[in-house]
Design a protein around this motif. Structure first.
Motif, PDB file in Angstrom:
ATOM      1  N   LEU A 110       0.829  -1.214   0.000  1.00  0.00           N
ATOM      2  CA  LEU A 110       0.000   0.000   0.000  1.00  0.00           C
ATOM      3  C   LEU A 110       0.861   1.260   0.000  1.00  0.00           C
ATOM      4  CD1 LEU A 110      -2.846  -1.015   2.502  1.00  0.00           C
ATOM      5  CD2 LEU A 110      -2.955  -0.923   0.003  1.00  0.00           C
ATOM      6  N   LYS A 111       2.015   1.208   0.644  1.00  0.00           N
ATOM      7  CA  LYS A 111       2.906   2.364   0.642  1.00  0.00           C
ATOM      8  C   LYS A 111       3.424   2.656  -0.759  1.00  0.00           C
ATOM      9  CE  LYS A 111       4.533   1.762   5.414  1.00  0.00           C
ATOM     10  NZ  LYS A 111       5.720   1.451   6.275  1.00  0.00           N
ATOM     11  N   HIS A 112       3.644   1.598  -1.546  1.00  0.00           N
ATOM     12  CA  HIS A 112       4.123   1.798  -2.918  1.00  0.00           C
ATOM     13  C   HIS A 112       2.998   2.236  -3.853  1.00  0.00           C
ATOM     14  CE1 HIS A 112       7.419  -0.763  -1.342  1.00  0.00           C
ATOM     15  NE2 HIS A 112       8.154  -0.102  -2.214  1.00  0.00           N
ATOM     16  N   ILE A 113       1.760   1.944  -3.490  1.00  0.00           N
ATOM     17  CA  ILE A 113       0.630   2.266  -4.363  1.00  0.00           C
ATOM     18  C   ILE A 113       0.136   3.693  -4.139  1.00  0.00           C
ATOM     19  CG2 ILE A 113      -1.774   1.712  -4.875  1.00  0.00           C
ATOM     20  CD1 ILE A 113      -1.103  -1.213  -4.269  1.00  0.00           C
ATOM     21  N   ARG A 114      -0.027   4.076  -2.887  1.00  0.00           N
ATOM     22  CA  ARG A 114      -0.588   5.389  -2.567  1.00  0.00           C
ATOM     23  C   ARG A 114       0.354   6.510  -3.014  1.00  0.00           C
ATOM     24  NH1 ARG A 114      -2.534   3.522   3.490  1.00  0.00           N
ATOM     25  NH2 ARG A 114      -4.475   2.483   2.815  1.00  0.00           N
ATOM     26  N   GLY A 115      -0.229   7.457  -3.729  1.00  0.00           N
ATOM     27  CA  GLY A 115       0.549   8.576  -4.245  1.00  0.00           C
ATOM     28  C   GLY A 115       1.304   8.278  -5.511  1.00  0.00           C
ATOM     29  N   ASN A 116       1.210   7.050  -6.014  1.00  0.00           N
ATOM     30  CA  ASN A 116       1.898   6.675  -7.247  1.00  0.00           C
ATOM     31  C   ASN A 116       0.890   6.683  -8.401  1.00  0.00           C
ATOM     32  OD1 ASN A 116       3.411   5.606  -9.300  1.00  0.00           O
ATOM     33  ND2 ASN A 116       4.109   3.809  -8.159  1.00  0.00           N
ATOM     34  N   PRO A 117       1.063   7.554  -9.396  1.00  0.00           N
ATOM     35  CA  PRO A 117       0.082   7.587 -10.494  1.00  0.00           C
ATOM     36  C   PRO A 117       0.105   6.343 -11.370  1.00  0.00           C
ATOM     37  CG  PRO A 117       1.935   9.029 -10.975  1.00  0.00           C
ATOM     38  CD  PRO A 117       2.110   8.560  -9.561  1.00  0.00           C
ATOM     39  N   TYR A 118       1.209   5.595 -11.369  1.00  0.00           N
ATOM     40  CA  TYR A 118       1.322   4.370 -12.156  1.00  0.00           C
ATOM     41  C   TYR A 118       1.827   3.238 -11.258  1.00  0.00           C
ATOM     42  CZ  TYR A 118       1.075   7.782 -15.918  1.00  0.00           C
ATOM     43  OH  TYR A 118       0.691   8.811 -16.738  1.00  0.00           O
ATOM     44  N   PRO A 119       0.974   2.744 -10.374  1.00  0.00           N
ATOM     45  CA  PRO A 119       1.422   1.693  -9.445  1.00  0.00           C
ATOM     46  C   PRO A 119       1.684   0.383 -10.158  1.00  0.00           C
ATOM     47  CG  PRO A 119      -0.933   2.031  -9.236  1.00  0.00           C
ATOM     48  CD  PRO A 119      -0.438   3.106 -10.162  1.00  0.00           C
ATOM     49  N   SER A 120       2.547  -0.412  -9.550  1.00  0.00           N
ATOM     50  CA  SER A 120       2.911  -1.696 -10.122  1.00  0.00           C
ATOM     51  C   SER A 120       1.774  -2.699  -9.948  1.00  0.00           C
ATOM     52  CB  SER A 120       4.177  -2.223  -9.446  1.00  0.00           C
ATOM     53  OG  SER A 120       4.422  -3.559  -9.806  1.00  0.00           O
ATOM     54  N   LYS A 121       1.616  -3.543 -10.959  1.00  0.00           N
ATOM     55  CA  LYS A 121       0.627  -4.621 -10.862  1.00  0.00           C
ATOM     56  C   LYS A 121       0.997  -5.602  -9.760  1.00  0.00           C
ATOM     57  CE  LYS A 121      -2.556  -4.288 -14.206  1.00  0.00           C
ATOM     58  NZ  LYS A 121      -4.002  -4.505 -13.997  1.00  0.00           N
ATOM     59  N   ALA A 122       2.289  -5.817  -9.565  1.00  0.00           N
ATOM     60  CA  ALA A 122       2.727  -6.733  -8.509  1.00  0.00           C
ATOM     61  C   ALA A 122       2.340  -6.199  -7.132  1.00  0.00           C
ATOM     62  CB  ALA A 122       4.234  -6.940  -8.598  1.00  0.00           C
ATOM     63  N   ASP A 123       2.506  -4.889  -6.933  1.00  0.00           N
ATOM     64  CA  ASP A 123       2.127  -4.308  -5.648  1.00  0.00           C
ATOM     65  C   ASP A 123       0.628  -4.375  -5.421  1.00  0.00           C
ATOM     66  OD1 ASP A 123       4.757  -3.718  -5.124  1.00  0.00           O
ATOM     67  OD2 ASP A 123       4.642  -1.686  -5.926  1.00  0.00           O
ATOM     68  N   GLN A 124      -0.135  -4.301  -6.478  1.00  0.00           N
ATOM     69  CA  GLN A 124      -1.585  -4.292  -6.337  1.00  0.00           C
ATOM     70  C   GLN A 124      -2.168  -5.694  -6.136  1.00  0.00           C
ATOM     71  OE1 GLN A 124      -3.760  -1.528  -9.120  1.00  0.00           O
ATOM     72  NE2 GLN A 124      -1.738  -1.365 -10.048  1.00  0.00           N
ATOM     73  N   ASN A 125      -1.585  -6.686  -6.769  1.00  0.00           N
ATOM     74  CA  ASN A 125      -2.276  -7.972  -6.849  1.00  0.00           C
ATOM     75  C   ASN A 125      -1.502  -9.183  -6.338  1.00  0.00           C
ATOM     76  OD1 ASN A 125      -4.531  -6.779  -8.187  1.00  0.00           O
ATOM     77  ND2 ASN A 125      -3.361  -6.769 -10.089  1.00  0.00           N
ATOM     78  N   MET A 126      -0.179  -9.146  -6.328  1.00  0.00           N
ATOM     79  CA  MET A 126       0.576 -10.375  -6.114  1.00  0.00           C
ATOM     80  C   MET A 126       0.271 -11.026  -4.776  1.00  0.00           C
ATOM     81  SD  MET A 126       4.690 -11.095  -6.271  1.00  0.00           S
ATOM     82  CE  MET A 126       4.744 -10.902  -8.049  1.00  0.00           C
ATOM     83  N   ILE A 127       0.511 -10.318  -3.679  1.00  0.00           N
ATOM     84  CA  ILE A 127       0.327 -10.943  -2.370  1.00  0.00           C
ATOM     85  C   ILE A 127      -1.144 -11.216  -2.092  1.00  0.00           C
ATOM     86  CG2 ILE A 127       0.154  -8.789  -1.064  1.00  0.00           C
ATOM     87  CD1 ILE A 127       2.074 -11.976  -0.033  1.00  0.00           C
ATOM     88  N   ARG A 128      -2.017 -10.352  -2.574  1.00  0.00           N
ATOM     89  CA  ARG A 128      -3.451 -10.543  -2.356  1.00  0.00           C
ATOM     90  C   ARG A 128      -3.953 -11.795  -3.059  1.00  0.00           C
ATOM     91  NH1 ARG A 128      -7.802  -9.144  -5.394  1.00  0.00           N
ATOM     92  NH2 ARG A 128      -6.466  -7.982  -6.843  1.00  0.00           N
TER      93      ARG A 128
END
Length: 273
Positions: free
Chosen positions: A170-188
């Motif tokens: 979530l720290k890598h996603i918030r405030g990032n206009p182009y978040p990584s797919k790995a950060d969004q979905n991998m662990i979930r």
């Protein structure tokens, strides 16, 4: 008045004769009636005048230029390249629409035949989810947390604190206009796959996908500790999931968080690849 025959060589002939200013004159040799060819001995060639029309040039005076201007050649090349790119763009669009259609279409013979190329084209950037059209809102939030046992240089094993893997993503996603797919979905998704393939009471595998999902989740956790500086000294890892129900906005009490604790998993050499 000087006649053309009396003109001095090297000087222009007198053009003051009647008709000379309105038309061009062409000298034609007299033809021999017997042979049809001109005779060179004829001292007085026949003078034929070609009348000129007003506003037009004589055909003999029209310059012939067959060269194509540089601007026109450049314009033709630009149009050809633009047409080529347009055709390529249309073909790529058609291929993309075809694979997206196969990806979201119900399971049938065509989707089965093209399953592998469809997956290669769609994942990971063009994935489609039918939840966009039939939303299924989540009723709870879960956070994947992990703990490790690390062997020191002197042989002692140290147990680390719990690391919030979901919080790191979530720290890598918030405030990032182009978040990584790995950060969004991998662990979930790794946890969702594991939970669907294992019994929540005794963690026994359900079906053939159980061991595969366990190995996948373990390797992700090991890689996270490697990124944190543990390297290959990680002996084993443990995972727990904190689940918090999503309460009503006007709820007076805060929902309680429950934990699902898994056992210790020993690392394997392939986990560090």
């Amino acid at each position: 008045m000087q006649s053309p025959d009396d003109a001095v060589p090297g000087q222009p002939a007198d053009r003051s004769r009647p008709g000379s200013e309105t038309g061009a004159t062409v000298g034609v040799s007299a033809a021999d009636p017997a042979t049809g060819r001109g005779t060179e001995s004829d001292p007085d060639p026949v003078i034929a005048r070609i009348p000129e029309q007003s506003g037009e040039r004589s055909p003999v005076d029209v310059p012939i230029d067959t060269a194509v201007p540089a601007d026109e050649r450049r314009s033709t090349a630009v149009r050809s390249i633009s047409a080529l790119f347009a055709v390529l763009a249309i073909l790529v669009t058609l291929v993309h629409v075809f694979f997206v259609f196969l990806h979201v279409a119900p399971n049938n013979t065509l989707t089965q035949d093209y399953r592998k190329p469809t997956g290669t084209w769609i994942y990971p950037y063009f994935e489609q989810n039918w939840a966009l059209f039939a939303p299924n809102p989540m009723s709870e939030n879960f956070r994947v947390q992990a703990q490790s046992r690390v062997r020191n240089a002197d042989g002692t094993i140290v147990e680390s604190d719990w690391s919030d893997l979901t919080g790191d993503d979530l720290k890598h996603i918030r405030g990032n206009p182009y978040p990584s797919k790995a950060d969004q979905n991998m662990i979930r998704r790794a946890w969702s796959s594991y939970a669907d393939a294992h019994d929540a009471k005794d963690e026994s595998a359900i079906g053939a996908r159980g061991p595969l999902t366990q190995n996948y989740l373990r390797r992700i956790v090991v890689h996270r500790f490697q990124d944190a500086g543990a390297n290959r000294s990680v002996e084993s890892v443990r995972v727990r999931v904190a689940t918090t129900p999503i309460g009503r906005p006007d709820a007076k009490t805060k929902p309680e968080t429950s934990y699902r604790m898994l056992g210790w998993w020993e690392t394997k050499p392939d986990d560090f690849r």
